[in-house]
Design an enzyme around this catalytic site. Structure first.
Site, PDB file in Angstrom:
ATOM      1  N   SER A 163      -3.068  -3.566  -8.930  1.00 33.03           N
ATOM      2  CA  SER A 163      -2.311  -4.726  -8.421  1.00 33.03           C
ATOM      3  C   SER A 163      -3.035  -6.037  -8.726  1.00 33.03           C
ATOM      4  O   SER A 163      -2.423  -7.018  -9.149  1.00 33.03           O
ATOM      5  CB  SER A 163      -2.159  -4.632  -6.901  1.00 33.03           C
ATOM      6  N   LYS A 218      10.363   4.601  -6.192  1.00 33.35           N
ATOM      7  CA  LYS A 218       9.135   4.370  -6.976  1.00 33.35           C
ATOM      8  C   LYS A 218       9.306   4.969  -8.382  1.00 33.35           C
ATOM      9  O   LYS A 218      10.415   5.211  -8.817  1.00 33.35           O
ATOM     10  CB  LYS A 218       7.939   4.954  -6.223  1.00 33.35           C
ATOM     11  N   ASP A 268       1.563   3.700  -1.706  1.00 30.69           N
ATOM     12  CA  ASP A 268       1.304   4.468  -2.929  1.00 30.69           C
ATOM     13  C   ASP A 268       0.485   5.739  -2.658  1.00 30.69           C
ATOM     14  O   ASP A 268       0.344   6.585  -3.540  1.00 30.69           O
ATOM     15  CB  ASP A 268       0.572   3.598  -3.961  1.00 30.69           C
TER      16      ASP A 268
END
Ligand code: S3P
Length: 425
Positions: free
Chosen positions: A23, A338, A311
């Protein structure tokens, strides 16, 4: 590629460095590309997703150069130029959704495309607020390919129906270039890497509880050092907890409190995890973790905890198979959107290995502690997190397993298997 995995005999031992956060890598290359000046990014991820982002900015005319193994230099005057080709986001939802926010306010039009999985993922969540800000986005029924007809933007007050850092970040990035004030409120706090990095690079941005406010700002290039990815660390944390006689140290793990849901769950389950050396680098907290095999008990995972470990839910399901009692995961319906439908995928594949797991509309329940039998082939649904979770499950199965489609780990974590072989004894 099919990968065979067999049971670990003597436990996991040793110290390893966890590779860069995915990220933060995306954001580092995005924000330095739209900032004025030079940014040196240290420890940039080798995953395919952040590299899709990097290639897109090269196509948008930004000067990006590797200066070492994972060091990149980004030079920009803050402006992007019209690309001569479609921008390929590959498998990366973060790339496509955050880029929508950046491209919305440009003086040119762009087309973004993605692979088969990304082309099935919902984009309405970003198209709707951006349309309210004044841009026209043409999609295939709210899916990629997306044509973004860049235009002048106006700030909005947006109450997001979902706790999504991708949605929040997309709107904030559009707000960076919009007239007036842009406000985003989310139902629970999602990861705040965008807010931290935009502030670090000079944006006029403030956070107050669940609301973030941004005004039109110019960013300045900065040195950025990226910490290790707690979502990658999660596979090693789980493996060390559930494989008897293990004792490992993970160096340089990102510990931003909006990402540490996995540690909160481990603590609730009674895990033996120590944080050894905390520091703050480029605005993000990180530290070393020592993890030892532990006797675990079940827990409930729902509500505001979900975005902090979204996640990690497939690997948490593996963890829960080894915890005494029933672990329940709820309010995680977005897992179906996802890289794969991670609820159905996790339940189907762990059942094949012998887990006692049941699907819920918005999560799953797992009854433990259950020895996994293995001795079969499982599949990854072209999803990196499924591939890695099944690998860890394979390390405790009685009989060898085969994972079909294991190469998908490269999306976020190409070093995954090499790091495991360093600590498997
Ligand atoms: C990400 C946010 C999360 C996460 C994804 C990366 C990000 O998605 O699942 O892997 O970098 O902003 P949502 O914010 O849509 O839940």
């Amino acid at each position: 590629m099919t990968k065979k995995v067999e049971r670990v005999k003597e436990g996991l031992h040793g110290t390893i460095q966890i590779p860069a956060d995915k990220s933060i890598s995306h954001r580092a290359v995005m924000f330095s590309s739209i900032a004025k000046g030079k940014s040196i990014i240290k420890n940039f991820s080798k995953g395919q997703d952040p590299n899709s982002t990097l290639n897109i900015f090269k196509n948008l005319g930004v000067d990006i150069e590797y200066k070492g193994d994972s060091i990149i230099e980004v030079r920009s005057d803050g402006n992007l130029i019209e690309p001569s080709q479609d921008l390929d986001c590959g498998n990366s939802g973060t790339t496509m959704r955050l880029m929508c926010g950046i491209l919305a306010g440009q003086k040119f039009n762009t087309t973004m495309i993605g692979d088969e999985s990304l082309s099935k993922r919902p984009m309405k969540r970003v198209i709707e607020p951006l349309t309210r800000m004044g841009v026209e986005i043409i999609s295939k029924d709210n899916h990629a390919p997306l044509i973004i007809n860049g235009s002048k933007l106006n700030g909005i007050d947006y109450e997001s129906p979902i706790a999504s850092a991708q949605v929040k970040s997309c709107i904030l990035l559009a707000g960076l270039n919009a007239d007036g004030i842009t406000r985003v409120k989310e139902p629970y706090l999602s990861r705040n890497h965008t807010e931290l990095m935009l502030k670090y690079m000079g944006a006029d941005i403030t956070s107050d509880g669940l609301t973030v406010t941004i005004k039109k700002s110019t960013l300045t290039g900065k040195p950025i050092e990226i910490c290790g990815d707690i979502s990658s660390a999660a596979y090693f944390i789980t493996a060390a907890l559930i494989i008897p006689n293990s004792d490992i140290v993970l160096k340089n793990v990102g510990l931003n409190p909006t990402r540490t849901g996995i540690l909160e769950v481990c603590k609730k389950m009674g895990a033996d995890i120590e944080i050894l050396d905390e520091k703050t680098v480029s605005g993000e907290v990180s530290g070393d973790l020592r993890i030892r095999s532990s006797k675990l008990h079940a827990c409930e995972i729902s509500g505001e905890l979900i975005p902090k470990l979204i996640d990690e839910l497939p690997i948490i399901a593996v963890l829960a198979t080894q915890a005494e009692g029933t672990t329940t995961i709820r309010n995680a319906g977005d897992l179906r959107n996802k890289e794969s439908d991670r609820i159905t995928a996790t339940v189907t594949e762990l059942k094949k290995l012998g887990a006692d797991i049941e699907e819920l509309e918005d999560g799953f329940t797992i009854n433990g502690k259950k020895e996994l039998s293995g001795g079969c082939e499982v599949k990854t649904y072209h999803d990196h997190r499924l591939a890695m979770s099944l690998f860890v499950a394979g390390l405790i199965c009685k009989k060898e397993i085969a994972i079909d489609g294991f190469e998908w780990v490269n999306i976020s974590f190409p070093e995954f298997e090499a790091l495991f072989s360093k600590i498997i004894k």
